[in-house]
Design a protein around this motif. Structure first.
Motif, mmCIF file in Angstrom:
data_model
loop_
_atom_site.group_PDB
_atom_site.id
_atom_site.type_symbol
_atom_site.label_atom_id
_atom_site.label_comp_id
_atom_site.label_asym_id
_atom_site.label_seq_id
_atom_site.Cartn_x
_atom_site.Cartn_y
_atom_site.Cartn_z
ATOM 1 N N GLN A 151 4.364 -10.351 -1.287
ATOM 2 C CA GLN A 151 3.317 -10.481 -0.223
ATOM 3 C C GLN A 151 3.208 -9.545 0.831
ATOM 4 O OE1 GLN A 151 4.159 -13.632 2.747
ATOM 5 N NE2 GLN A 151 2.284 -14.880 1.889
ATOM 6 N N PHE A 152 4.381 -8.907 1.199
ATOM 7 C CA PHE A 152 4.375 -7.854 2.358
ATOM 8 C C PHE A 152 4.474 -6.357 1.824
ATOM 9 C CE2 PHE A 152 6.414 -11.185 4.731
ATOM 10 C CZ PHE A 152 5.906 -11.267 6.073
ATOM 11 N N GLY A 153 3.941 -6.439 0.326
ATOM 12 C CA GLY A 153 3.659 -5.194 -0.085
ATOM 13 C C GLY A 153 4.848 -4.146 -0.160
ATOM 14 N N ILE A 154 6.058 -4.729 -0.453
ATOM 15 C CA ILE A 154 7.303 -3.874 -0.503
ATOM 16 C C ILE A 154 7.487 -3.609 -1.913
ATOM 17 C CG2 ILE A 154 9.899 -4.008 -0.366
ATOM 18 C CD1 ILE A 154 8.186 -4.519 2.328
ATOM 19 N N LEU A 155 6.975 -4.203 -2.970
ATOM 20 C CA LEU A 155 7.400 -3.783 -4.346
ATOM 21 C C LEU A 155 6.417 -2.682 -4.724
ATOM 22 C CD1 LEU A 155 7.225 -7.406 -5.937
ATOM 23 C CD2 LEU A 155 9.281 -6.314 -4.729
ATOM 24 N N GLY A 156 6.936 -2.166 -6.126
ATOM 25 C CA GLY A 156 6.006 -0.981 -6.343
ATOM 26 C C GLY A 156 6.871 -0.091 -6.980
ATOM 27 N N LYS A 157 6.230 1.072 -7.782
ATOM 28 C CA LYS A 157 6.451 2.016 -8.595
ATOM 29 C C LYS A 157 8.060 2.714 -8.021
ATOM 30 C CE LYS A 157 2.221 2.582 -10.985
ATOM 31 N NZ LYS A 157 1.118 3.630 -11.538
ATOM 32 N N ASN A 158 8.019 2.699 -6.815
ATOM 33 C CA ASN A 158 9.131 3.643 -6.142
ATOM 34 C C ASN A 158 9.996 2.762 -5.577
ATOM 35 O OD1 ASN A 158 7.920 6.079 -6.925
ATOM 36 N ND2 ASN A 158 6.709 6.243 -5.255
ATOM 37 N N THR A 159 9.985 1.519 -5.581
ATOM 38 C CA THR A 159 10.758 0.365 -5.025
ATOM 39 C C THR A 159 11.990 0.094 -5.934
ATOM 40 O OG1 THR A 159 9.197 -0.416 -3.446
ATOM 41 C CG2 THR A 159 10.996 -1.940 -4.195
ATOM 42 N N GLU A 180 2.792 5.331 2.134
ATOM 43 C CA GLU A 180 2.177 4.587 1.029
ATOM 44 C C GLU A 180 3.261 4.460 0.019
ATOM 45 O OE1 GLU A 180 0.215 1.570 -0.661
ATOM 46 O OE2 GLU A 180 -0.270 2.471 1.399
ATOM 47 N N ASN A 181 3.648 5.619 -0.377
ATOM 48 C CA ASN A 181 4.257 5.860 -1.556
ATOM 49 C C ASN A 181 5.877 6.040 -1.385
ATOM 50 O OD1 ASN A 181 2.214 5.564 -3.245
ATOM 51 N ND2 ASN A 181 1.736 7.709 -2.931
ATOM 52 N N ALA A 182 6.353 5.793 -0.291
ATOM 53 C CA ALA A 182 7.842 6.145 -0.040
ATOM 54 C C ALA A 182 8.806 5.388 -0.717
ATOM 55 C CB ALA A 182 7.892 5.951 1.465
ATOM 56 N N GLY A 183 8.422 4.198 -1.311
ATOM 57 C CA GLY A 183 9.456 3.227 -1.878
ATOM 58 C C GLY A 183 10.496 2.600 -0.979
ATOM 59 N N PHE A 184 10.739 1.279 -1.344
ATOM 60 C CA PHE A 184 11.875 0.508 -0.627
ATOM 61 C C PHE A 184 12.955 0.330 -1.372
ATOM 62 C CE2 PHE A 184 7.815 -0.298 1.413
ATOM 63 C CZ PHE A 184 8.070 -0.176 2.760
ATOM 64 N N HIS A 185 14.157 0.248 -0.897
ATOM 65 C CA HIS A 185 15.536 0.131 -1.474
ATOM 66 C C HIS A 185 16.220 -1.222 -0.811
ATOM 67 C CE1 HIS A 185 19.458 1.966 -3.268
ATOM 68 N NE2 HIS A 185 19.292 0.621 -3.569
#
Length: 450
Positions: free
Chosen positions: A247-255, A215-220
């Motif tokens: 839409q795919f839930g890729i964004l967030g605080k660790n992305t 959940e909190n991995a973060g994407f690059h």
């Protein structure tokens, strides 16, 4: 270690420049800061470094780089020069990453890490690709990082461009490395989940990545670097790139999204609302002719913008200078992109981003309890240097050749320009020997791209 005779730049909430200071380092942290006489009396150090009045400040952070691109330097692209960014990908980067084997991956990382130490960059967030050497590739880079003594955040870029089996292998490599590094809380190497770009990722692969990642991995991921990424996303989904990733839930605080050159105002609002980070690479954008990212507008929208190199030398002050000047020449207005804004991106945003992956450590500040990631800078200004004018000294005065000593986690990696953890002569000799082999493989692969 005791550092003496230092002029410290604290870079706390309120930046201060204080001469005649000493710094005691213990267990990888800054244990004490104070007048030299006092610290010399209080602490008995195994090692003493005399800063000789040089500036001592936190090491720099690079928010987006590609170690694997090291062998592109000086390489000739067969045939006609690429006319646009899609052709650059097809004629340069995609054949080159396929030409890398495990040894080339290792040497690419080593020469880039050497470059970082010399340039005073102590933390790097890397984005890796080697389609013909995927399993274990992140361990190869990790070993190089640990030998060099730097901090790094690593990932493997998942893409569909090489077929479903290699896309699955990329997902597996990210997951293996994420699980492995999750058990090493105190380590110098951390993990993210890498994605290439929307334009080479199908809905099914994006969904598989989102399901696989913690959940909190973060994407690059690269995003909107060129118009083609937006056109592709609209064709696939009817959505612009940032909307599609959201839409795919890729964004967030660790992305981290790299580039964002062609984002519109709605995309900027989504990035701000999701607290997603955006990394700006002006030197790369200029070189690839992809356009000028609307950095001031993104900042005004509340987007957290950082600075990366995209595989250029890890000279972060130079990157900051390009960020400062590119907006001015693009808009033909010298008031654009003020120096303190660029300084904030590099010094505050980059370090806050990196700190998220290192247990929220206060990277980028010089204070007791902070990680001992420090550089000595032999900058002797001929005008007053104050906390108020520091950003403009950074832009117009600081040069990476002025970095004489680099320390990371309390360990000296370079002292008086002499590298301590990397054998520069051996590594560069090995890389020169390896480069023609990589170039030959590259040329054979490039022919298939026409």
């Amino acid at each position: 270690m005791l550092i003496t005779n230092a002029t410290i730049i604290t870079k706390e909430d309120e930046t201060r420049i204080i001469p005649d200071q000493a710094i005691f380092l213990e267990d990888g942290l800054i244990a004490a800061i104070g007048p030299e006489k006092a610290l010399t009396a209080w602490f008995e150090a195994k090692e003493v470094l005399d800063a000789r009045g040089q500036l001592v400040m936190p090491g720099n952070v690079c928010a987006h780089t590609h170690f694997y691109g090291a062998f592109a330097r000086g390489m000739s692209i067969p045939g006609k020069a690429p006319a646009d960014f899609p052709q650059i990908l097809q004629k340069l980067w995609w054949p080159l990453d396929k030409a890398l084997d495990e040894d080339a991956v290792r040497l690419s990382a080593q020469v880039m890490l050497l470059d970082a130490i010399r340039n005073g960059t102590t933390t790097l967030i890397d984005h890796h690709a080697s389609p013909n050497a995927i399993p274990g590739s992140l361990d190869v880079i990790k070993e190089a990082v640990e030998q060099a003594g730097l901090r790094a955040v690593l990932c493997y870029e998942v893409t569909d461009r090489d077929g479903p089996e290699k896309a699955a292998a990329g997902i597996a490599e990210n997951m293996r490395f994420l699980r492995q590094q999750a058990g090493d809380q105190a380590g110098m190497v951390k993990a993210m989940f890498g994605l290439h770009a929307s334009l080479t990722l199908s809905d099914s692969t994006l969904e598989a990545c989102r399901r696989a990642a913690p959940e909190n991995a973060g994407f690059h991921i690269h995003a909107a670097e060129h118009e083609s990424d937006e056109y592709d996303s609209l064709q696939k989904s009817g959505l612009r790139v940032v909307d599609r990733l959201h839409q795919f839930g890729i964004l967030g605080k660790n992305t981290i999204l790299a580039h964002g050159v062609h984002t519109d105002s709605r995309e900027a609002a989504i990035l701000a609302q999701t607290e997603t980070w955006l990394s700006h690479q002006p030197r790369s954008n200029m070189n690839n002719g992809v356009g000028v990212a609307p950095i001031e507008s993104l900042l005004r929208m509340g987007v957290r913008v950082c600075l990366g190199t995209d595989g250029f030398p890890h000279a972060m002050w130079e990157e900051a200078r390009f960020a400062y000047m590119l907006q001015k020449v693009h808009y033909r207005d010298p008031r654009r992109m003020p120096g303190d804004q660029v300084y904030s991106m590099l010094v505050e945003n980059n370090t806050e981003l990196a700190g998220r992956f290192f247990n929220n450590a206060p990277l980028g500040v010089l204070m007791e309890g902070a990680p001992a990631d420090l550089i000595f800078v032999d900058y002797r200004p001929h005008t007053p240097l104050t906390a108020g004018n520091l950003p403009w000294h950074m832009i117009f005065g600081f040069q990476e050749r002025m970095v004489t000593t680099t320390i990371c986690a309390g360990k000296a990696l370079m002292v008086d320009r002499e590298l301590k953890t990397i054998d520069e002569g051996a590594i560069t000799a090995q890389a020169r020997d390896m480069a023609p082999k990589v170039w030959r493989r590259y040329e054979d692969i490039a022919k298939k791209y026409g």
